[in-house]
Motif scaffolding. Structure first.
Motif, mmCIF file in Angstrom:
data_model
loop_
_atom_site.group_PDB
_atom_site.id
_atom_site.type_symbol
_atom_site.label_atom_id
_atom_site.label_comp_id
_atom_site.label_asym_id
_atom_site.label_seq_id
_atom_site.Cartn_x
_atom_site.Cartn_y
_atom_site.Cartn_z
ATOM 1 N N PRO A 111 0.835 -1.202 0.000
ATOM 2 C CA PRO A 111 0.000 0.000 0.000
ATOM 3 C C PRO A 111 0.877 1.261 0.000
ATOM 4 O O PRO A 111 1.916 1.267 0.661
ATOM 5 N N PRO A 112 0.517 2.306 -0.753
ATOM 6 C CA PRO A 112 -0.782 2.507 -1.407
ATOM 7 C C PRO A 112 -0.861 2.049 -2.868
ATOM 8 O O PRO A 112 -1.812 2.416 -3.563
ATOM 9 N N ASN A 113 0.123 1.288 -3.347
ATOM 10 C CA ASN A 113 0.088 0.803 -4.729
ATOM 11 C C ASN A 113 -0.729 -0.479 -4.794
ATOM 12 O O ASN A 113 -0.191 -1.585 -4.793
ATOM 13 N N THR A 114 -2.038 -0.310 -4.847
ATOM 14 C CA THR A 114 -2.950 -1.437 -4.613
ATOM 15 C C THR A 114 -3.750 -1.834 -5.847
ATOM 16 O O THR A 114 -4.761 -2.528 -5.730
ATOM 17 N N GLU A 115 -3.318 -1.413 -7.024
ATOM 18 C CA GLU A 115 -4.102 -1.648 -8.239
ATOM 19 C C GLU A 115 -4.408 -3.119 -8.474
ATOM 20 O O GLU A 115 -5.462 -3.467 -9.033
ATOM 21 N N ASN A 116 -3.510 -4.005 -8.068
ATOM 22 C CA ASN A 116 -3.700 -5.438 -8.320
ATOM 23 C C ASN A 116 -4.401 -6.171 -7.177
ATOM 24 O O ASN A 116 -4.469 -7.401 -7.178
ATOM 25 N N LEU A 117 -4.905 -5.406 -6.216
ATOM 26 C CA LEU A 117 -5.577 -5.998 -5.064
ATOM 27 C C LEU A 117 -7.026 -5.526 -4.985
ATOM 28 O O LEU A 117 -7.443 -4.623 -5.713
ATOM 29 N N LYS A 118 -7.782 -6.141 -4.090
ATOM 30 C CA LYS A 118 -9.111 -5.605 -3.784
ATOM 31 C C LYS A 118 -8.898 -4.282 -3.053
ATOM 32 O O LYS A 118 -8.366 -4.275 -1.929
#
Length: 387
Positions: A111-118
């Motif tokens: 986080p905060p690079n969460t594009e590939n997660l829910k």
């Protein structure tokens, strides 16, 4: 020191506002903080033991101390986003095995690079506050549903998808949209954690346990408001698995919550304040606050620039009294905001809140004994001067 720095002190009739310093802490809290400052501890152990105490008080499975309620929302959101990832496999015990390995750090710092997660956090549009940014800070993407005044269960359900990480609920906005009870039911039905922002929802003391007992997955409180702990403290309580993930995002680890680290004095101060809060006589305290407002009301009786005054309980969820003063803004030629600003600009520098265009709100629980007289006289004098 304030005088040495050239900072003026104010009379706070605006409540436990962070921008005025929160609350005035109990002397025993200051003593405990002073004692804590004189010794070193393993911060991980201190935070864990403090969390165990908070969990017991709130009825939650687990808890952590945070640097304010905002930080609690940030790490709580990060926990929901990281649910189901390999971060769950990290074993941070024993606590003296610190700092983390590079493998840990790489996982913790997703986080905060969460594009590939829910990463979507559903929130009712009517629950807007500036603090909703906390969900974004953690890498959350807000999915707003409903209108400013209303929302339905169906609208929340239709927003749930493969990217949904959590549903947020702001207790201060409980009068708008779907109730917390129904939001929790939706969360359970779809296996989506519900994060509750209860920053200022004390008193009553029963609220410490209420939202967890209702089934909320995570609840965030401020420690620097009614609890009267240090202004920069708060805590997050809830499910053990989510608190564990939140703790890995917080200090002393190197996740997104590292920027909001807590000191040993803050942790000890908060726990001390919480113990005192649990012992306070709520009815006597409410009565004393109410009497201060009645004194202000008596001082202002007959003031021609005032249409009416009313003392009432602040909200359905927060049991504290507030005095609302409705101004005759036509005769004044000024709004309630202008009156409030005028009060702040000159001695004795009284702060009250306002609701435009014509209402002032006076909160008693941050007033020292005798200051209610100063507040009443200052409002009366300022209104006379503005004619």
């Amino acid at each position: 020191m304030y005088e040495e720095l050239g900072v003026k002190t104010v009379i706070n009739a605006a409540g436990t506002q962070t921008f005025l310093g929160g609350s005035i802490v109990h002397p025993k809290v200051m003593e405990a903080m002073k004692e804590a400052a004189g010794k070193f501890v393993n911060m991980g152990e201190l935070i864990e033991r403090a969390g165990e105490f908070i969990a017991k008080v709130t009825g939650a499975e687990a808890a952590i101390v945070t640097a304010g309620c905002y930080a609690a929302l940030v790490v709580g959101t990060a926990a929901c986003i990281m649910r189901g990832t390999t971060l769950e496999e990290i074993d941070n015990r024993p606590l003296h095995h610190y700092p983390e390995s590079r493998e840990w750090i790489d996982l913790i710092q997703i986080p905060p690079n969460t594009e590939n997660l829910k990463n979507e956090v559903i929130i009712q549009r009517g629950h807007y506050t500036p603090y909703e940014h906390a969900f974004r800070v953690a890498g959350g993407r807000l999915r707003k549903v409903g209108s400013e005044r209303s929302c339905t269960v169906r609208e929340i359900e239709e927003a749930i998808g493969e990217k949904t990480a959590a549903i947020a609920f702001i207790v201060a906005k409980s009068d708008r949209g779907v109730s917390l009870k129904k939001v929790i039911e939706v969360g359970k039905r779809y296996d989506v954690p519900v994060i509750v922002d209860a920053a200022a929802e004390l008193p009553p003391r029963e609220n410490l346990r209420k939202f967890i007992a209702m089934g909320a997955d995570l609840v965030a409180f401020s420690g620097g408001k009614a609890i009267r702990g240090p202004n920069d403290t708060g805590f997050l309580c809830g499910r053990r698995d989510l608190i564990r993930l939140a703790a890995l995002q917080a200090f002393p680890y190197h996740g997104i919550g590292r920027i909001a680290k807590v000191d040993r004095t803050q942790v000890v101060g908060l726990i001390t304040a919480l113990k005192i809060f649990l012992e306070r006589d709520e009815e006597a305290e409410f009565k004393s606050w109410e009497n201060k407002l009645k004194t202000i009301e008596r001082i202002l009786e007959g003031t021609p620039q005032i249409k009416r005054m009313e003392i009432k309980v602040e909200s359905e969820t927060r049991r504290s009294p507030v005095l609302t003063i409705e101004l005759d803004i036509e005769s004044l030629g000024a709004s309630s905001k202008e009156v409030a600003y005028r009060l702040r600009e000159k001695p004795p520098y009284v702060w009250v809140l306002f609701a435009e265009p014509d209402k002032l709100m006076v909160f008693p629980y941050t007033l020292r004994d005798g200051e209610e007289n100063i507040v009443g006289e200052s409002i009366r004098k300022t209104l006379e001067e503005m004619l």
